[in-house]
Write an enzyme that holds these catalytic residues in place. Structure first.
Site, PDB file in Angstrom:
ATOM      1  N   HIS A  34       0.188  -3.235   1.381  1.00  0.00           N
ATOM      2  CA  HIS A  34       0.721  -2.431   0.267  1.00  0.00           C
ATOM      3  C   HIS A  34      -0.385  -2.247  -0.764  1.00  0.00           C
ATOM      4  CE1 HIS A  34       4.272  -1.842  -2.797  1.00  0.00           C
ATOM      5  NE2 HIS A  34       3.246  -1.057  -3.079  1.00  0.00           N
ATOM      6  N   HIS A 214       9.005   2.305  -0.668  1.00  0.00           N
ATOM      7  CA  HIS A 214       9.175   1.485  -1.858  1.00  0.00           C
ATOM      8  C   HIS A 214      10.670   1.445  -2.177  1.00  0.00           C
ATOM      9  CE1 HIS A 214       4.902   1.976  -2.329  1.00  0.00           C
ATOM     10  NE2 HIS A 214       4.864   1.473  -3.545  1.00  0.00           N
ATOM     11  N   GLU A 217      11.721  -2.072  -6.539  1.00  0.00           N
ATOM     12  CA  GLU A 217      10.655  -2.497  -7.465  1.00  0.00           C
ATOM     13  C   GLU A 217      11.298  -2.560  -8.850  1.00  0.00           C
ATOM     14  OE1 GLU A 217       7.449   0.329  -7.859  1.00  0.00           O
ATOM     15  OE2 GLU A 217       6.163  -1.069  -8.961  1.00  0.00           O
ATOM     16  N   ASP A 295      -1.209  -3.676  -4.477  1.00  0.00           N
ATOM     17  CA  ASP A 295      -0.575  -2.448  -4.986  1.00  0.00           C
ATOM     18  C   ASP A 295      -1.597  -1.456  -5.534  1.00  0.00           C
ATOM     19  OD1 ASP A 295       1.596  -0.800  -5.333  1.00  0.00           O
ATOM     20  OD2 ASP A 295       2.455  -1.873  -7.031  1.00  0.00           O
ATOM     21  N   ASP A 296      -2.034  -1.658  -6.771  1.00  0.00           N
ATOM     22  CA  ASP A 296      -3.011  -0.757  -7.412  1.00  0.00           C
ATOM     23  C   ASP A 296      -4.042  -1.636  -8.115  1.00  0.00           C
ATOM     24  OD1 ASP A 296      -1.614   2.045  -7.139  1.00  0.00           O
ATOM     25  OD2 ASP A 296      -0.056   0.652  -7.793  1.00  0.00           O
TER      26      ASP A 296
HETATM   27  N1  HPA Z   1       5.377   2.013  -7.241  1.00  0.00           N
HETATM   28  C1  HPA Z   1       5.680   3.272  -6.969  1.00  0.00           C
HETATM   29  N2  HPA Z   1       4.768   4.205  -6.777  1.00  0.00           N
HETATM   30  C2  HPA Z   1       3.497   3.865  -6.844  1.00  0.00           C
HETATM   31  C3  HPA Z   1       3.121   2.571  -7.123  1.00  0.00           C
HETATM   32  C4  HPA Z   1       4.111   1.589  -7.324  1.00  0.00           C
HETATM   33  O1  HPA Z   1       3.877   0.403  -7.579  1.00  0.00           O
HETATM   34  N3  HPA Z   1       1.771   2.561  -7.129  1.00  0.00           N
HETATM   35  C5  HPA Z   1       1.367   3.800  -6.840  1.00  0.00           C
HETATM   36  N4  HPA Z   1       2.406   4.605  -6.667  1.00  0.00           N
HETATM   37 ZN    ZN Z   2       3.219   0.457  -4.440  1.00  0.00          ZN
END
Ligand code: HPA
Ligand code: ZN
Length: 355
Positions: A34, A214, A217, A295-296
């Protein structure tokens, strides 16, 4: 997903001294499942690419941009994330972005990665689908011989856009089918439930693509049920809100449904007030097949190993959890059974060395 029994734990998991845990977390081979490639774009690279492409940024400097990385929720992050991605125009830009991430992955002993990309962010600006996929795929191809990292791509549909636009994106990507292994669903979650994309996911399934989404979250457990039962995904990205629904947790554990959990992301986007409040340990205790991911990483303050070390310190997790998470990451991957056996053997060797 069919129900399979949980594998036996590492047969002789040796005790590992607490002070060796950070070194073990670093050394253990792992998979990342992810990670949004646009979210690996560091401010320095954003400015470098902006300069060579003549793109104007609404930030005066790297420091100015970094100062904007104070998020209150998912949307506050996405606004900046899409702005950063706007510098990407050429095949080489996509290559350079992916290569920078793959080098970071190698440094963290990530030996397999399944990388998300958001083509609609780029095609909406007039960048051809082929430019995006060519650059990313070329970096993935180079990663195994040059870095020893196995890498593949997962195309994500933006859920704040329509299903019709997702279908159009799929159509544009069809000529490059061999270059990505699956599809996902990302962007703004609340108000955009998975079932809005039922038909496009069904089509992707018919095409033989692997499916993830996703869910949970920020969104409710209902979105996770819907991703499972309507989209029929094979992994849930995030899924941490599942803990609000005991029946759902039982279902996830029974089906060994992987969750790709991203602790530092959850902390930065205020999903949990503090890392110490994160439910990763509780998910593992409940028998859920959780994994750790970044994630990012350019936006959330850490790549894989920082996610592991900070989360383990905050939650007081030890070597058995480390083994379980790394092993889950391989088992939850879309790699061949043969590759998984080889990687798990390498994992076992690392744990034996740390005894
Ligand atoms: N959630 C949803 N969309 C996204 C995310 C995330 O954490 N990171 C990049 N796009
Ligand atoms: Zn993500």
């Amino acid at each position: 997903m069919t129900s399979t029994p949980a594998p036996a734990d590492f047969p002789r998991l040796p005790p590992v001294a607490a002070d060796r845990l950070p070194a073990l977390l670093q050394a253990m081979p792992k998979a990342e499942l992810h990670m949004h490639i646009e979210g690996s774009l560091e401010p320095e690279l954003i400015f470098q690419i902006a300069r060579r492409n003549g793109v104007a940024l609404p930030y005066a400097s790297v420091e100015d941009l970094r100062r904007a990385y104070a998020f209150t929720n998912l949307q506050s992050f996405l606004d900046i994330y899409y702005a950063g991605a706007s510098v990407l125009l050429k095949e080489q830009d996509f290559y350079d972005m992916a290569w920078a991430y793959l080098e970071r992955a190698q440094a963290d002993n990530v030996i397999h990665t399944e990388i998300f990309f958001d083509p609609q962010t780029h095609t909406a600006r007039g960048v051809p689908m082929q430019t995006v996929i060519d650059g990313l795929h070329r970096a993935c191809q180079d990663a195994l011989p040059k870095l020893g990292v196995s890498a593949s791509l997962i195309l994500c549909f933006l859920r704040h856009l329509s299903e019709e636009e997702a279908f159009q994106t799929l159509e544009e990507a069809l000529p490059f089918m061999g270059r990505f292994i699956g599809v996902g669903l990302d962007s703004s979650e609340v108000g955009h439930p998975p079932e809005n994309f039922a038909r496009v996911f069904a089509r992707c399934r018919e095409l033989g693509l692997r499916l993830v989404a996703h869910a949970g979250e920020e969104g409710p457990p209902a979105y996770i049920w819907s991703a499972l039962d309507v989209l029929r995904v094979e992994r849930i990205d995030h899924g941490v809100q599942s803990m609000r629904d005991p029946e759902l947790v039982k279902r996830l554990a029974r089906d060994r449904m992987p969750l790709t959990v991203c602790p530092l992301s959850n902390q930065k986007l205020c999903v949990f007030p503090n890392l110490a409040d994160h439910n990763l340990g509780r998910l593992l205790d409940a028998g859920v097949m959780a994994t750790v991911n970044s994630d990012d990483p350019a936006y959330f303050g850490g790549y894989m190993n920082q996610n592991f070390t900070e989360t383990f310190a905050a939650l007081g997790l030890g070597a058995p959890a480390a083994y379980r998470l790394a092993r889950n990451s391989f088992e939850a991957s879309f790699a061949s059974a043969e590759a998984k056996v080889g990687w798990i053997a390498r994992l076992d060797d690392t744990f034996a060395r740390f005894a």
